[in-house]
Design an enzyme around this catalytic site. Structure first.
Site, PDB file in Angstrom:
ATOM      1  N   ALA A   1       5.577  -6.608   4.402  1.00 16.22           N
ATOM      2  CA  ALA A   1       7.004  -6.454   4.120  1.00 16.22           C
ATOM      3  C   ALA A   1       7.238  -6.501   2.613  1.00 16.22           C
ATOM      4  O   ALA A   1       8.381  -6.457   2.180  1.00 16.22           O
ATOM      5  CB  ALA A   1       7.797  -7.559   4.810  1.00 16.22           C
ATOM      6  N   HIS A   2       6.149  -6.582   1.826  1.00 20.00           N
ATOM      7  CA  HIS A   2       6.285  -6.710   0.371  1.00 20.00           C
ATOM      8  C   HIS A   2       5.720  -5.470  -0.308  1.00 20.00           C
ATOM      9  O   HIS A   2       4.513  -5.379  -0.527  1.00 20.00           O
ATOM     10  CB  HIS A   2       5.528  -7.942  -0.138  1.00 20.00           C
ATOM     11  CG  HIS A   2       5.944  -9.227   0.495  1.00 20.00           C
ATOM     12  ND1 HIS A   2       5.263 -10.404   0.303  1.00 20.00           N
ATOM     13  CD2 HIS A   2       6.986  -9.525   1.303  1.00 20.00           C
ATOM     14  CE1 HIS A   2       5.867 -11.376   0.983  1.00 20.00           C
ATOM     15  NE2 HIS A   2       6.904 -10.856   1.606  1.00 20.00           N
ATOM     16  N   LEU A   3       6.571  -4.532  -0.618  1.00 22.84           N
ATOM     17  CA  LEU A   3       6.125  -3.287  -1.239  1.00 22.84           C
ATOM     18  C   LEU A   3       6.550  -3.299  -2.702  1.00 22.84           C
ATOM     19  O   LEU A   3       7.708  -3.569  -3.004  1.00 22.84           O
ATOM     20  CB  LEU A   3       6.749  -2.089  -0.517  1.00 22.84           C
ATOM     21  CG  LEU A   3       6.641  -2.135   1.006  1.00 22.84           C
ATOM     22  CD1 LEU A   3       7.463  -1.033   1.639  1.00 22.84           C
ATOM     23  CD2 LEU A   3       5.189  -2.025   1.436  1.00 22.84           C
TER      24      LEU A   3
ATOM     25  N   ILE B   1       1.011  -3.984  -1.935  1.00 19.22           N
ATOM     26  CA  ILE B   1       1.766  -4.262  -0.707  1.00 19.22           C
ATOM     27  C   ILE B   1       1.591  -5.677  -0.166  1.00 19.22           C
ATOM     28  O   ILE B   1       2.150  -5.989   0.896  1.00 19.22           O
ATOM     29  CB  ILE B   1       1.400  -3.254   0.414  1.00 19.22           C
ATOM     30  CG1 ILE B   1      -0.047  -3.425   0.875  1.00 19.22           C
ATOM     31  CG2 ILE B   1       1.666  -1.828  -0.027  1.00 19.22           C
ATOM     32  CD1 ILE B   1      -0.373  -2.657   2.147  1.00 19.22           C
TER      33      ILE B   1
END
Lengths: 510, 224
Positions: A440-442, A284
């Site tokens: 915000a980075h999955l 993440i």
């Protein structure tokens, strides 16, 4: 049907008999992965339908009312969080354009060291830097990856750069997918000037030009399978007045709902590969917010993020400024009422930034009985040590730039007044449970791997053991990448879509 | 504006008491934000899943009767005065047990987002966010118009500001008017600069030209 803006964006009637459609490929999701895959497949001469769960909201609809915009374009009205030692809130776009509508627009290629790992450890020759190069170029050209207009960066970025320059730390100038970003400082609720080049204005027009269409408000619930092969999807039309169902039959299905929604959809449909990797390997890029008080105005106007400090990239620590509107600034402080009100009087003097850690943990997306999703990720102690170190670096940078105070994400060390406080903060070693994260980075929940025993997708993006089903979003990433993932997602989606296009065309020819 | 989700009965009293405690207040700001923020909070929750709505309501009741649990006294949250509520909520917000803190964090995040995005609050703090958005929309329109007549630069650096706008003046109100006046005065669009923006490693990026888009075609759909 009713059409919005172009006849290729279809808002289905919400009442009536089941909507039945046929096409060559149905793509689920219209964000970075879905729109890229859909346009690429349409340009390969295939009949493509793209299904989007959210609505279509062009620039003219982006209002200044933040709660209203959050309700309109974010999944669950912004109330999404990953469970773990400390909950990690995250944002996911739910509208035509997906998360490209709400992101900061950073455009970084996958670092070569990461691609080397994918080739050597994951046996993914097709993802070497040399073979992805044309995809990166096409993506950057399409989304207009550019530097900011000089002067549009604003003082929040300038202060960050000043601190890094004084310390001699290496900076990297961001390219962003924008044309004339004029520093409105409203990225997260939809760019109000149309400068940000989300998929609405880049990949999707290419889809429309080849006769493809986006159907809005279509929530996919079922993956249709016949004889072990995937032959389409079905679901419900949502958020409109009515209860209508739809069925789309196709030669192939491309899932691109993001690293959380894609595995949930697969698992709810009983699609688990032999390796058991669907939903695993969840990374993440956890990050934390920091703020700094200056004697002069630094906030309000300018670009979200023009620079990144890559001096400590080898430690897995990335630092960057991050300009945010007043309302989001207010939640950066753990306070409320008159005390917060007093602090917010200085809001123009408060610079905001963040630290991103290239994580080594691995979370999981699961589906519990009754279809209830559980998204879990635990920040490790090792990553926490890097957060503390990163916070020390960023505080040093801000003090060097002239900050009077620095605000940290650590509950027991919320404010630093001098470099001595940095030493005390490091010595105190704040715990994971006492830290506020955000992401915000999955990535990575349906990962590609050259070995079917270790991955969920083959090197061309098809789900192992499930012909006709492809994944072309951040879930397909073999691992964490350490930079903003938008360009990587698009390059992977293009790679996958080109292979799928060739396969379907050759089958048709045969 | 009526919403599907609304606090009702005694839950509304608790929610109102919580919001009243958490909204910003300044001596030189006369407006009581409690009811407008409560209404915005309901609208925000309306877009969120039932599970979150249920959690928020359950949490309110938890706070209502939490006095004895935390040793803050017997009085219910909605029955004590605002200053006492503030003291209680602040103590929970700094509780050693993270779960309790995170509960308060959820409410303060919701209330702060609703309150600090209100036009009157932005105006009071001098944020001028709405005017800034309009100013920027005007500026971008002018930049795009000017670029239509400009030669494409030899680098993928952004167009527009080159030769058009002084970088020092970019982040200023009224840049669009000044730019338009300057363009009218010369009657011809300024040429694009050949300034080269370099990558971080000092290399020159590849050439990129502005794009034109095709008009959308009608979809080939089989369906009603």
């Amino acid at each position: 049907m009713t059409a919005a803006a172009t006849p290729n964006i279809v808002v289905p009637e919400s009442r009536g008999a089941t909507l039945r459609l046929d096409c060559d490929v149905v793509v689920v999701g219209s964000g970075a992965g879905g729109a890229t895959a859909a346009a690429t497949l349409a340009e390969a001469g295939l009949d493509v339908i793209c299904l989007e769960e959210g609505g279509y909201h062009p620039t003219a609809e982006y209002s200044a009312d933040i709660p209203q915009m959050i309700a309109k374009i974010l999944r669950n009205g912004g109330a999404t969080a990953i469970m773990g030692r400390s909950p990690v809130p995250y944002l996911e776009g739910r509208c035509v354009g997906g998360s490209t509508v709400v992101n900061g627009g950073m455009c970084w290629r996958t670092p070569e060291r990461v691609l080397d790992t994918w080739v050597n450890e994951y046996r993914l020759e097709a993802l070497s830097a040399r073979r992805l190069e044309p995809h990166f170029e096409e993506v950057e050209r399409t989304i207009n990856a550019r530097y900011q207009d000089p002067g549009s960066e604003g003082p929040n970025n300038d202060m960050f750069k000043r601190g890094a320059d004084r310390l001699g730390w290496k900076l990297s100038k961001n390219r962003r997918n924008q044309i004339h970003c004029v520093g409105s400082n409203d990225c997260v609720t939809g760019c109000p000037t149309g400068a940000k080049q989300s998929t609405i204005s880049t990949w999707l027009p290419r889809l429309y030009a080849r006769g493809g269409a986006v159907y809005t408000h279509c929530r996919v619930e079922k993956i249709l399978q016949e004889g072990g092969r995937v032959v389409g999807v079905a679901g419900r039309i949502v958020d409109l007045d009515g209860e209508r169902r739809f069925v789309v039959r196709s030669r192939a299905v491309v899932l691109a709902g993001g690293a959380v929604q894609t595995p949930i959809l697969m698992l709810r449909n009983g699609i688990q590969v032999k390796s058991g990797q669907v939903g695993r390997n969840f990374t993440i890029h956890p990050n934390v917010k920091m703020a700094a008080l200056f004697d002069h105005p630094v906030a309000v106007r300018g670009a979200h993020q023009a620079w990144q400090c890559i001096e400590f990239e080898h430690e897995g620590i990335l630092m960057a400024p991050g300009l945010i509107p007043l309302a989001f600034q207010s939640v950066a402080f753990n306070d409320f009422g008159p005390r917060l009100a007093q602090r917010m009087r200085d809001h123009e003097h408060i610079a905001t930034g963040g630290i991103l850690v290239d994580d080594h943990a691995s979370g999981r997306v699961q589906v519990l009985p009754f279809g209830i999703p559980l998204v879990r990720y635990d920040v490790t102690d090792e990553d926490q040590r890097r957060f503390i170190q990163g916070a020390a670096y960023l505080a040093t940078l801000y003090f060097e730039a002239g900050a009077r105070e620095v605000y940290t994400p650590f509950h027991h060390f919320p404010r630093l007044r001098s470099p001595d406080d940095i030493r005390r903060m490091k010595a105190a070693a704040p715990r994971v449970q006492d830290t506020e994260y955000f992401t915000a980075h999955l990535m990575g929940t349906v990962r590609m791997h050259g070995d079917a025993r270790q991955g969920a997708l083959s090197p061309d993006g098809q789900v192992w053991d499930r012909p006709g089903l492809y994944v072309a979003d951040a879930a397909a990433m073999p691992g964490t990448i350490g930079v903003n993932p938008q360009v990587t997602i698009m390059a992977l989606a293009r790679h996958i879509a080109l292979h799928l296009g060739d396969r379907l065309k050759s089958r048709a020819a045969a | 504006m009526p919403t599907a989700f609304a606090f009702t009965g005694h839950t509304r009293r608790i929610a109102r008491a919580l919001v009243e405690t958490m909204v910003p207040r300044w001596p030189d700001f006369d407006t009581d934000l409690t009811d407008p923020v409560l209404e915005r909070l309901e609208r925000t929750l309306d877009a969120q899943p039932k599970a979150v709505q249920t959690l928020v309501v359950a949490g309110l009741w938890g706070l209502e009767v939490s006095g004895p649990v935390f040793g803050h006294g017997l009085g219910r949250l909605s029955a004590i005065d605002r200053d006492e509520r503030d003291r209680r909520l602040t103590r929970i917000a700094h509780h050693p047990f993270p779960t309790f803190r995170q509960g308060i964090l959820l409410y303060q995040t919701l209330v702060n987002l609703c309150a600090y995005s209100m036009p009157e609050v932005e105006a009071h703090l001098g944020a001028r966010r709405r005017e800034w958005r309009k100013d920027r929309q005007a500026l971008r329109e002018v930049l795009v118009q000017l670029d239509e007549g400009a030669k494409a630069p030899q680098t993928p650096a952004a167009l527009g500001s080159y030769g058009h706008l002084d970088p020092q003046a970019f982040i200023e109100f009224g840049a669009a008017e000044r730019l338009r006046d300057a363009a009218n005065a010369t009657q011809t669009p300024a040429p694009a600069s050949t300034d080269t923006a370099l990558d971080s490693d000092g290399t020159e990026p590849s050439v990129e030209k502005p794009k034109t888009r095709k008009r959308a075609a009608t979809p080939r759909r089989k369906g009603p």
